[in-house]
Design an enzyme around this catalytic site. Sequence first.
Site, mmCIF file in Angstrom:
data_model
loop_
_atom_site.group_PDB
_atom_site.id
_atom_site.type_symbol
_atom_site.label_atom_id
_atom_site.label_comp_id
_atom_site.label_asym_id
_atom_site.label_seq_id
_atom_site.Cartn_x
_atom_site.Cartn_y
_atom_site.Cartn_z
ATOM 1 N N HIS A 87 -4.873 1.335 7.452
ATOM 2 C CA HIS A 87 -3.524 1.899 7.592
ATOM 3 C C HIS A 87 -3.329 3.083 6.628
ATOM 4 O O HIS A 87 -2.826 4.138 7.008
ATOM 5 C CB HIS A 87 -2.514 0.774 7.315
ATOM 6 C CG HIS A 87 -1.072 1.150 7.379
ATOM 7 N ND1 HIS A 87 -0.207 0.678 8.344
ATOM 8 C CD2 HIS A 87 -0.317 1.952 6.577
ATOM 9 C CE1 HIS A 87 0.997 1.169 8.138
ATOM 10 N NE2 HIS A 87 0.969 1.946 7.059
ATOM 11 N N GLU A 88 -3.755 2.886 5.362
ATOM 12 C CA GLU A 88 -3.537 3.947 4.355
ATOM 13 C C GLU A 88 -4.440 5.158 4.619
ATOM 14 O O GLU A 88 -4.020 6.302 4.426
ATOM 15 C CB GLU A 88 -3.776 3.406 2.936
ATOM 16 C CG GLU A 88 -2.892 2.233 2.532
ATOM 17 C CD GLU A 88 -1.417 2.439 2.789
ATOM 18 O OE1 GLU A 88 -0.953 3.587 2.777
ATOM 19 O OE2 GLU A 88 -0.712 1.449 3.054
ATOM 20 N N GLY A 108 0.835 -1.193 0.000
ATOM 21 C CA GLY A 108 0.000 0.000 0.000
ATOM 22 C C GLY A 108 0.871 1.244 0.000
ATOM 23 O O GLY A 108 2.076 1.172 0.303
ATOM 24 N N GLN A 115 2.574 9.949 1.944
ATOM 25 C CA GLN A 115 3.932 9.392 2.105
ATOM 26 C C GLN A 115 4.895 9.867 1.019
ATOM 27 O O GLN A 115 6.099 9.754 1.175
ATOM 28 C CB GLN A 115 3.871 7.855 2.091
ATOM 29 C CG GLN A 115 3.142 7.268 3.292
ATOM 30 C CD GLN A 115 3.011 5.767 3.180
ATOM 31 O OE1 GLN A 115 2.082 5.270 2.565
ATOM 32 N NE2 GLN A 115 3.950 5.040 3.764
ATOM 33 N N HIS A 118 -2.926 7.347 7.106
ATOM 34 C CA HIS A 118 -1.900 8.236 6.533
ATOM 35 C C HIS A 118 -2.544 9.524 6.005
ATOM 36 O O HIS A 118 -2.004 10.623 6.195
ATOM 37 C CB HIS A 118 -1.162 7.554 5.376
ATOM 38 C CG HIS A 118 -0.015 6.675 5.790
ATOM 39 N ND1 HIS A 118 1.047 7.113 6.557
ATOM 40 C CD2 HIS A 118 0.259 5.372 5.519
ATOM 41 C CE1 HIS A 118 1.910 6.128 6.739
ATOM 42 N NE2 HIS A 118 1.455 5.058 6.124
ATOM 43 N N CYS A 122 5.483 -0.334 7.648
ATOM 44 C CA CYS A 122 5.169 0.921 6.966
ATOM 45 C C CYS A 122 6.397 1.357 6.179
ATOM 46 O O CYS A 122 7.505 1.366 6.733
ATOM 47 C CB CYS A 122 4.795 1.989 7.992
ATOM 48 S SG CYS A 122 4.358 3.577 7.250
ATOM 49 N N LEU A 123 6.183 1.720 4.929
ATOM 50 C CA LEU A 123 7.322 2.153 4.108
ATOM 51 C C LEU A 123 7.921 3.451 4.632
ATOM 52 O O LEU A 123 9.062 3.774 4.318
ATOM 53 C CB LEU A 123 6.878 2.303 2.642
ATOM 54 C CG LEU A 123 6.352 1.010 2.000
ATOM 55 C CD1 LEU A 123 5.834 1.283 0.597
ATOM 56 C CD2 LEU A 123 7.431 -0.067 1.982
HETATM 57 O O1 K1U Z 1 1.580 2.375 4.001
HETATM 58 C C1 K1U Z 1 2.632 1.780 3.885
HETATM 59 O O2 K1U Z 1 3.640 2.251 4.359
HETATM 60 C C2 K1U Z 1 2.704 0.450 3.184
HETATM 61 C C3 K1U Z 1 2.663 -0.726 4.134
HETATM 62 C C4 K1U Z 1 1.229 -1.218 4.201
HETATM 63 C C5 K1U Z 1 0.867 -2.174 5.288
HETATM 64 C C6 K1U Z 1 1.600 -3.319 5.535
HETATM 65 C C7 K1U Z 1 1.223 -4.199 6.535
HETATM 66 C C8 K1U Z 1 0.107 -3.944 7.284
HETATM 67 C C9 K1U Z 1 -0.599 -2.795 7.047
HETATM 68 C C10 K1U Z 1 -0.226 -1.920 6.041
HETATM 69 C C11 K1U Z 1 3.591 -1.799 3.590
HETATM 70 O O3 K1U Z 1 3.418 -2.265 2.517
HETATM 71 S S1 K1U Z 1 4.908 -2.317 4.584
HETATM 72 C C12 K1U Z 1 5.676 -3.621 3.627
HETATM 73 C C13 K1U Z 1 4.912 -4.902 3.636
HETATM 74 O O4 K1U Z 1 4.071 -5.108 4.495
HETATM 75 C C14 K1U Z 1 5.145 -5.925 2.589
HETATM 76 C C15 K1U Z 1 6.147 -5.817 1.684
HETATM 77 C C16 K1U Z 1 6.340 -6.789 0.716
HETATM 78 C C17 K1U Z 1 5.510 -7.884 0.663
HETATM 79 C C18 K1U Z 1 4.506 -8.023 1.589
HETATM 80 C C19 K1U Z 1 4.314 -7.051 2.538
HETATM 81 ZN ZN ZN Z 2 2.366 3.239 6.180
#
Ligand code: K1U
Ligand code: ZN
Length: 167
Positions: free
Chosen positions: A133-134, A46, A51, A137, A91-92
């Site tokens: 989560h998004e 996401g 972000q 943000h 979270c990225l």
């Molecule tokens: O919003 C963001 O920063 C993105 C975030 C979204 C998220 C992940 C987990 C739970 C809730 C919301 C991410 O994508 S973090 C990276 C991640 O979870 C992932 C990366 C590669 C493959 C699978 C998952």
């Molecule tokens: Zn996030």
Amino acid sequence: MALLPILHFPDPRLHTKAAPVAEVDDRIRTLIRDMAETMYEAPGIGLAATQVDVHERVVVIDVSEDHSDLLALINPEILERSGEQIGEEGCLSVPGIYDKVKRAERVRVRALDQNGERFELEAEGLLAVCIQHELDHLDGKVFVEYLSLLKQGRIKNKLIKRARITA
Ligand code: K1U
Ligand code: ZN
């Protein structure tokens, strides 16, 4: 297409409340394309416009394993929440930090699509978590704000130190 730089916690711009999109036009469609490319490259499931320092209500999500199910939500609103789930989130904007957060198990969402058409969606499990989560943000909230102040302080210090080393 372009990769967009992602803001990292504790950057104060992550706490900006995003404004509604007034018109779904080519500028917004280009933003969605760039955000999707940035999310896939990160990699993540996401990304909210906040972000990438764009303070308009746009998110992209793809929880599929093969990048086959891109969902773009413009001006999303959660109409209904039900149930409860506790899952590990990342979270990225908070790289390398994962922790448990309590969320609704199911959500019903209304949003505009890339043609400016209104649609509704019901989601559960990981997709429901990611939507919540998004949307946080877009309201200027980062998932670490659900953690204790002690954990938030430790995460802040860790990321500030890491940013100094990589600068
Ligand atoms: O919003 C963001 O920063 C993105 C975030 C979204 C998220 C992940 C987990 C739970 C809730 C919301 C991410 O994508 S973090 C990276 C991640 O979870 C992932 C990366 C590669 C493959 C699978 C998952
Ligand atoms: Zn996030």
